[in-house]
Every structure is written in C-alpha cells, then in structure tokens.
Design a protein around this motif. Structure first.
Motif, PDB file in Angstrom:
ATOM      1  N   ASN A 197      43.536 -26.659  14.772  1.00 15.43           N
ATOM      2  CA  ASN A 197      42.782 -25.531  14.245  1.00 15.43           C
ATOM      3  C   ASN A 197      43.724 -24.466  13.696  1.00 15.43           C
ATOM      4  O   ASN A 197      43.458 -23.849  12.663  1.00 15.43           O
ATOM      5  CB  ASN A 197      41.895 -24.939  15.346  1.00 15.43           C
ATOM      6  CG  ASN A 197      40.690 -25.807  15.629  1.00 15.43           C
ATOM      7  OD1 ASN A 197      40.387 -26.728  14.871  1.00 15.43           O
ATOM      8  ND2 ASN A 197      40.006 -25.521  16.716  1.00 15.43           N
ATOM      9  N   MET A 198      44.840 -24.264  14.393  1.00 13.38           N
ATOM     10  CA  MET A 198      45.800 -23.267  13.917  1.00 13.38           C
ATOM     11  C   MET A 198      46.473 -23.715  12.615  1.00 13.38           C
ATOM     12  O   MET A 198      46.779 -22.890  11.763  1.00 13.38           O
ATOM     13  CB  MET A 198      46.854 -22.979  14.991  1.00 13.38           C
ATOM     14  CG  MET A 198      46.287 -22.293  16.233  1.00 13.38           C
ATOM     15  SD  MET A 198      45.354 -20.779  15.868  1.00 13.38           S
ATOM     16  CE  MET A 198      43.677 -21.383  15.894  1.00 13.38           C
ATOM     17  N   GLY A 227      41.887 -30.161  12.026  1.00 14.92           N
ATOM     18  CA  GLY A 227      41.361 -28.804  11.970  1.00 14.92           C
ATOM     19  C   GLY A 227      40.455 -28.732  10.755  1.00 14.92           C
ATOM     20  O   GLY A 227      40.807 -29.234   9.687  1.00 14.92           O
ATOM     21  N   LEU A 228      39.291 -28.126  10.938  1.00 16.20           N
ATOM     22  CA  LEU A 228      38.268 -28.209   9.907  1.00 16.20           C
ATOM     23  C   LEU A 228      37.750 -26.804   9.616  1.00 16.20           C
ATOM     24  O   LEU A 228      37.373 -26.075  10.528  1.00 16.20           O
ATOM     25  CB  LEU A 228      37.134 -29.096  10.443  1.00 16.20           C
ATOM     26  CG  LEU A 228      35.981 -29.471   9.549  1.00 16.20           C
ATOM     27  CD1 LEU A 228      36.480 -30.138   8.284  1.00 16.20           C
ATOM     28  CD2 LEU A 228      35.039 -30.394  10.302  1.00 16.20           C
ATOM     29  N   VAL A 229      37.757 -26.448   8.347  1.00 16.68           N
ATOM     30  CA  VAL A 229      37.144 -25.181   7.952  1.00 16.68           C
ATOM     31  C   VAL A 229      35.943 -25.499   7.076  1.00 16.68           C
ATOM     32  O   VAL A 229      36.072 -26.213   6.077  1.00 16.68           O
ATOM     33  CB  VAL A 229      38.139 -24.276   7.199  1.00 16.68           C
ATOM     34  CG1 VAL A 229      37.427 -23.082   6.583  1.00 16.68           C
ATOM     35  CG2 VAL A 229      39.227 -23.794   8.149  1.00 16.68           C
ATOM     36  N   LEU A 230      34.783 -25.014   7.489  1.00 15.87           N
ATOM     37  CA  LEU A 230      33.552 -25.234   6.730  1.00 15.87           C
ATOM     38  C   LEU A 230      32.890 -23.900   6.439  1.00 15.87           C
ATOM     39  O   LEU A 230      32.710 -23.085   7.331  1.00 15.87           O
ATOM     40  CB  LEU A 230      32.581 -26.119   7.524  1.00 15.87           C
ATOM     41  CG  LEU A 230      32.983 -27.581   7.702  1.00 15.87           C
ATOM     42  CD1 LEU A 230      31.940 -28.315   8.537  1.00 15.87           C
ATOM     43  CD2 LEU A 230      33.155 -28.256   6.359  1.00 15.87           C
ATOM     44  N   LYS A 231      32.531 -23.686   5.199  1.00 15.80           N
ATOM     45  CA  LYS A 231      31.881 -22.451   4.784  1.00 15.80           C
ATOM     46  C   LYS A 231      32.690 -21.236   5.222  1.00 15.80           C
ATOM     47  O   LYS A 231      32.145 -20.227   5.651  1.00 15.80           O
ATOM     48  CB  LYS A 231      30.463 -22.386   5.333  1.00 15.80           C
ATOM     49  CG  LYS A 231      29.622 -23.559   4.858  1.00 15.80           C
ATOM     50  CD  LYS A 231      28.177 -23.442   5.305  1.00 15.80           C
ATOM     51  CE  LYS A 231      27.379 -24.615   4.769  1.00 15.80           C
ATOM     52  NZ  LYS A 231      27.713 -25.887   5.439  1.00 15.80           N
ATOM     53  N   GLY A 232      33.997 -21.386   5.143  1.00 21.99           N
ATOM     54  CA  GLY A 232      34.872 -20.258   5.434  1.00 21.99           C
ATOM     55  C   GLY A 232      35.111 -20.000   6.902  1.00 21.99           C
ATOM     56  O   GLY A 232      35.809 -19.055   7.257  1.00 21.99           O
TER      57      GLY A 232
END
Lengths: 415, 415
Positions: A197-198, A227-232
């Motif tokens: 995530n980091m 690590g996953l970023v979705l919709k910011g």
DNA sequence: CTTTATTTTTTCGAGCCTCGAAAAAATACT
DNA sequence: AGTATTTTTTCGAGGCTCGAAAAAATAAAG
C-alpha cells in the motif's frame, strides 16, 4: 451514518485543503491555491496568514522567483520544514530501516539494521523496532517535541484500522499491535501500514500524471503483494489491509504456496515458485525460505540464454500473473500497472505469457493497451510512501484538528 | 483534486442530511434527527421548517403518536409523497417493467411487458423503453411535472458514469446510451444502472442491520452477476459497472463461457453451465440461450433425489463459486453474502462444495463464520434498488441543489 | 525619472450559517 | 389547577466565506 457538518468544520477542512495544496504543488502562490481549491482569494489570504503565523507555512520569496510577467510578483508559499517531523519505519525480511523526515518531506537522518526476522522471538522483534526509534529520538540534532507521527510498514497483512500486523511472511509471529506498542512507548501517534500500500502511495506522489485515480502496484519478490488505488483512494479490505493478489487462486488444488494453501498466484510467480519450477522440482515441494537476488538474476540470465526450464518457470509465472490480473480486471476494469521489486527486472521474461493469459480473460478486451511499468527497487518506494502517509496525517490532524480522530483508517485519503 | 468547501455548501449538505435521515428513519422527530446528524436543535428546526414550507417534508402529527412519556409530544416528520415522483425501469431477458414511485417510496403505478430481447433490433429495444415510459407519463393520474428522475437497470455491463449500457447478455446490441436517450426524449434526468448493483442497494434499504457497510449480493441466474458494497459505498469499476464476478477465471482454459472465453466462474455456475454438466455434455458445448425456471427446478429436484450427474453439476457450480469467492475474499476480506435469483433456491445443493472450496482459499480462515442468505426473487429487488437510487438522487440534487451535477457517478453514495 | 498598466495580496463590510441559552408550547402527573 | 417534563422555536452571538475595493509591488511606456 455520516454526520452533519458543523460550522467550525468548515475552517478546519479548508485549512487542510490549503496545506495539502501546498504539499502537492511545492511553491504555489496564494492565487494558485485559490484556483486549485476553488476558494476565494480573501479566504486563502486569511487562512495562509494564520498558517504562516503558526509556523506551518513560510513565504519562500526571492529564490527563483524570476517574474517575467509584470504586476506584483507572486510570492510562493512552502511548508516550513521545522514545523514537524515524522518517522518512517520499514520492516522487511531480515531488514529494518528508519528515516526521519522533516515537514517538507526531506530525509534528515536514517539508520538501517540487518536482523534475522525469521527466527526472532516476538519480544526481540518488538524490541528492535522500539530500540531503533529510540536511537533516532535521542539524536541531539533532532527536536523530539517536533516528532508528530510514526508510520511503520511491514510486508504482510495488517488490520484495516492500521493498528496491528496480523500475519507476515517475514516472521512466524502473528498479531503484533505495533502501532499501539509504539504509541504507548513514545507517546507519539503511530500507524501500521502494509508495504505494498505504501508503494502505491509513493507512486502517486512520484508520478501523479501516470498514477492518479486508478492504478495497481504489484510487488514481484519472494512473495507477491499488491497495492491498489481506486477512485483516488487506497483500497483496503473490510477487516485487513486486503488486496492479497498473490493469494487469489490461479489453479484450484495446484502448486503448494508459502501460505500452506494450493494454487495461489504466488505459488507460481513468487521467487520461490520460479526457483522451484526452474529446478524442475515438484509443485508440492516445500517453498524455500529465501532466494538471493543474485541467484534470481542468474536464473533470469539463463532463461534469456536458453529455452530451458528456467524460461518455462518465468512463463508459468507470467501465466499466473496474467490470469490473476484478468480476474482482478473483471472486478475493477483494467488500470495502469507498476511492477515493483527485484523480479521486475526480469519482466521481459514474464510479459509475453502474462499478456497471452490476460488476453484470454474478461480484462483482455483492451489487453494491448494495458501498460506496465517496472521499478526494481521497492525499498525506497515503501519508505517514501510511509513518509508521505505520516506527513498527510500530520497535515490533516495536527494542523487542521478535529477532522478525524487518532489513528485513522487505512482506507481513506491516500497519503 | 477535491475542492474547497464554500459557505453555502454547508446548508445544502445539511439539508440533504436531514432529508436522508427522514428517508431512513420513517417518521423521526426533530429531536431524533438532531441526535443522528449531530447538528443542533436550532439548526434542525430551521432546516425542517424550510423543507416543510417547500413541500418536501410534512408533519405527520396524530396518527400513531401514542406518547407514553410526559412532556411535549414529539411530532414526526415524513416525506411528502407528492413532492416528486420517479420512474424505475428494469430491462431483463425478454422482459421490461416500469414502476412509478412517489417521493415517499410507494409504488403508485406499474406496467410490465414481454419482449424478445435477443432478436430485437437496436431501435426496437430503445423504442420499447421510450414507449413504456411515455405511456406512464401520459397517465392522467400522474403529474408529469413532478417526475424528477428515471433509473433504468439492465442485466449487463454499464459505464461507470451511469449513462450507457456497454454490453449485455440479453441483447446482441452494444453501447446504447439509454440514459442520454431518455433524457433527450423526456427532459428528465436519467441514469443507467447495473441490475446487480441495484440488488445491493435494495438489500441495504431492506435490511440495514445485516447489509450495512460491507456485503456481497450474487445473482445466480442464467449468468452470474454481483453487486458489491464496500465501506458503505457501491463498488464499481474504473470504467464500467465492474464487479464481473462471473467472469473471474476459475480454471484457465476451462469450460466454455457464454462470453466466449474459457474457464470463467459462470461457465460452471450459470444455469446454462449447470444444465450442460447435468446433461453430461462437453465443457466445450455451446451454451444454450435459456433454461426455463421449471427445468432448473426439475434439475434441482433430481439432484436432491439421486447422486447422479445433476448433483455433480451443482457440486461443480459450488466449487466454482467457492474458489471465486475465495479469490474475491483474498482481495476484500470475507463479508456477508446474499445469494439472489432462481438458483438461490437450490443453494442447499451448492453450499457444501462451495464451503469446501472456500476453505481451501485465503478467505477460508473464517469460512465457517461466513453467512449466506438466499432470496429467490431478484426482480422486485432490482426494481426497489432502482427506485431508491432515483429517490436518493432527487434528495441530493433537486432538494439540496448544487452538491453534485447531473448524472452522478455510479460509485458514490449507495442510494 | 515619472507615470501608467498590470497583477497579486490584503482589507472590510455584507450575508449566511450554526450554536447555546432561554422562551414557548404541549402534554402527563399530582 | 398547578407542577414537572419534554419538545420545539426564537433570538442574539460568533464565525466563516465572499465580493468589491484598496493597497502593494512590479514592468513597460513616455
């Protein structure tokens, strides 16, 4: 249920917004901040005047302000490095590192240590972490009072409240509430973060053009992390850090995984799995504890040289990653992917089979357009992510108090 | 980048909050609203007085207010049914239905039609939708002016902006911008929703204790669909409605799926797949277009009776669903599951293999504690979800204007 | 060197909004 | 009929943002 907005929340939120605009932009003028936040000039003027008086922001006049336009020159605002400091700890296999970062994001001190995490007792592990923090805090060059946050990243599963490590491949110990331990020991708010995530957080700060609202960071290492970023927003599970891409099932009842189950993506694409397949060992063979980077490089070199079992091992890794990504894309649609970690250097060996597999899945409709980036060095990325996350907490909580309580969920607001 | 909060946003947001508190609670008093929203009594008094004057809320005094306490009795606030109306359209295989719902959520009119969606042309399909809406709007009992929203749910993939159907199993047509078409035709804001997402929305309204912040609704029907709520918000893909659980890969290169690919979960667990396996046809056999509910019931009955190919077919379906859920749980952690649709009535045949499979996955750590609910009838659920979603748009946009523009992303704010 | 044009930043009063305290309203209990 | 209790409204205080105007600071023009 979401709660009503009080009148005083307004100022807090807008203060936080100004701070974050400055952190993002570097040296924005008040006018620029007004433009990006949509607030009026008068409001920005009032807020920034407060923040300067409180020593959080500073005017960075002169410097490179080569104003070519006429009219009153803009005066850039910047973060006051002395406003606060944070500690970024990274605990990975046999390795512990810490960095002290000032409020402007510059590393002011660091320290690294080799450990034998796999054999250490619970108390030893905790003790090493506490000790390394204590040594940094005792540094005479550092104003202890200014240290406002500690963020500790670990390879493994953390809880969704960012308080504890639940399980980690780097130690047989489980359920260590590192965040609470550090808070109790030093009286400084701390969070426990997942390493991948980091990585995602750091990528977003490094290259916001490419990694903005939706992207995937995959760690290709001894294990497979994501690590996953979705919709910011950073994606986390309902109870844990989630996103255990490496333990999605590739082949039911298939190869033996380090986690004890069978057929996980990692059981085909982790270093130990590539190693096992390259040696033509059984899929049931016990995963080895560690494969050195040098050994993996040698493996990759051989795979590039001749079409033998090494190349086949990488092909199988690519296939597993491809079908795994395909299933992931079925859920979230395709997004840019960053391949991070030592094995990302061997992505040339992995990519063909990966693309071939992905083309056979629901996400494959646009398989050609999915772009992969590689970044072989995960450690700096993890540390950077930790630092930015800790700093964002400081921005939001310390200098714009009341918006959130302590700790904060791991899910909201990508740091 | 998130934008600053203006001063007038405050009232808008708090108005919306009051409206939503009333919609959730039914007949809350001003004091109750103050408690749930955290706003002061004076603010609630001011806002509700405005809303009553504007005809959005009404005092429901008397009625069943059997006040046992002493002191001034609470006076309940309720939604004024005549404040607005919405249309909920549901388009599924060979079937189109519409319901007119008043602002308080009561169905005031409905109409259903059998179609032959698989063979209809693009224009015919659009024409039927427009015609059925027009007929409802021409109903003399309905005040056309009050119709504030249309929500159309379809089985298939929609875009993440809730404007268009991208692909659907019920028609060979693709990329129909139903939302824009309806808006242009009637001048009423419209959205295009995914059927399974609406199921999830409806479950949340029906049983908020069980389905609150994190849960999964799986449609077991001819195909396999999913609606997912995470952290209190409807989950969607980055570009489409996403959540295509049925097209996660269960066995790479495996059974032929209706989507043309191989090894999808649906290719083992969809009605056509159960049918195919029960008949002991090849996994490569072309999926049949439709299996009647009666035929599926007969299949289930035979499976319960004797341990033959029918039982094995359900076992395979359970296995595919179990491994699929296991992979999903690796990403999001376990959550309550609702099994919806005709085949949910055969869940007793599916569950053993499903649990056995899940126990072999990362999500299996707590496999015993994962609870499954069944609801055989999906259509009322979809319609209810559509209605609530449309009403929530009205709440937020029409009566608390300025917070969001038209359309609205499918992702935010579970209606 | 002075004046003018231009751009940024600050100042100031107006208009809202929420809040707390007190008052008013409406009922049950004595 | 009076008192206690609970809900709702009223009213002034304090804060916040905004727009317009003023002030500040510079380049260009004369």
């Amino acid at each position: 249920m979401s709660v009503g907005i009080r009148h005083d929340d307004l100022r807090r939120r807008n203060r936080a917004m100004v701070i974050s605009a400055v952190r993002r932009a570097g040296h924005p003028s008040r006018t620029e901040i007004a433009a990006t936040t949509g607030l009026s000039h008068s409001t920005i003027s009032a807020i920034s005047s407060d923040l300067i008086q409180e020593g959080i922001l500073a005017e960075s006049r002169g410097s490179e302000t080569v104003s070519l336009k006429r009219g009153r020159p803009q005066v850039g605002l910047s973060l006051n490095p002395e406003a606060a400091a944070v500690l970024a700890l990274v605990l990975s296999l046999n390795f512990l590192s810490v960095a002290v970062i000032d409020y402007a994001g510059q590393v002011v001190a660091e320290e690294q240590r080799r450990l034998d995490t796999l054999t250490m007792s619970r108390d030893e592990l905790i003790g090493e972490c506490v000790a390394i923090v204590r040594r940094r805090l005792e540094d005479p060059d550092l104003d202890v009072q200014s240290v406002a946050r500690i963020a500790l990243a670990i390879q493994g599963i953390t809880d969704s409240h960012a308080r504890a490590m639940l399980w980690s491949p780097i130690t047989p110990q489980t359920n260590i509430a590192f965040a609470d331990i550090l808070e109790d020991e030093f009286g400084i708010p701390a969070t426990m973060e997942n390493d991948c995530n980091m990585m995602a957080v750091a990528l977003r700060w490094r290259d916001p053009d490419r990694y903005r609202d939706d992207f995937i960071a995959i760690l290709l290492s001894h294990g497979i992390g994501m690590g996953l970023v979705l919709k910011g927003e950073l994606f986390t599970g309902t109870h844990s850090s989630g996103g255990e891409f490496g333990h999605m099932i590739h082949r039911p009842g298939g190869a033996l995984c380090r986690c004890g189950r069978r057929g996980c993506v990692e059981a085909y694409a982790g270093n130990y799995a590539i190693w096992r397949n390259a040696r033509q060992l059984s899929e049931n063979a016990e995963p080895v504890a560690d494969v050195s980077d040098a050994d993996m490089r040698a493996l990759a070199a051989r795979a590039r040289e001749t079409d033998g079992p090494e190349r086949e091992a990488y092909r199988k890794a690519g296939e597993a990653l491809g079908f795994g990504l395909g299933s992931l894309f079925a859920l979230i649609d395709p997004a840019p992917v960053a391949m991070v970690g030592a094995s990302a250097a061997a992505f040339d060996l992995i990519e063909p089979a990966l693309r071939e597999a992905i083309a056979q899945t629901a996400g494959g409709q646009h398989s050609g357009s999915i772009s992969f980036d590689t970044e072989p060095n995960e450690l700096p990325l993890i540390r950077e992510g930790c630092a930015m996350r800790a700093l964002s907490f400081v921005d939001q909580e310390i200098f714009a108090p009341g918006v959130q309580a302590r700790g904060g969920s791991a899910g909201k607001n990508v740091a």
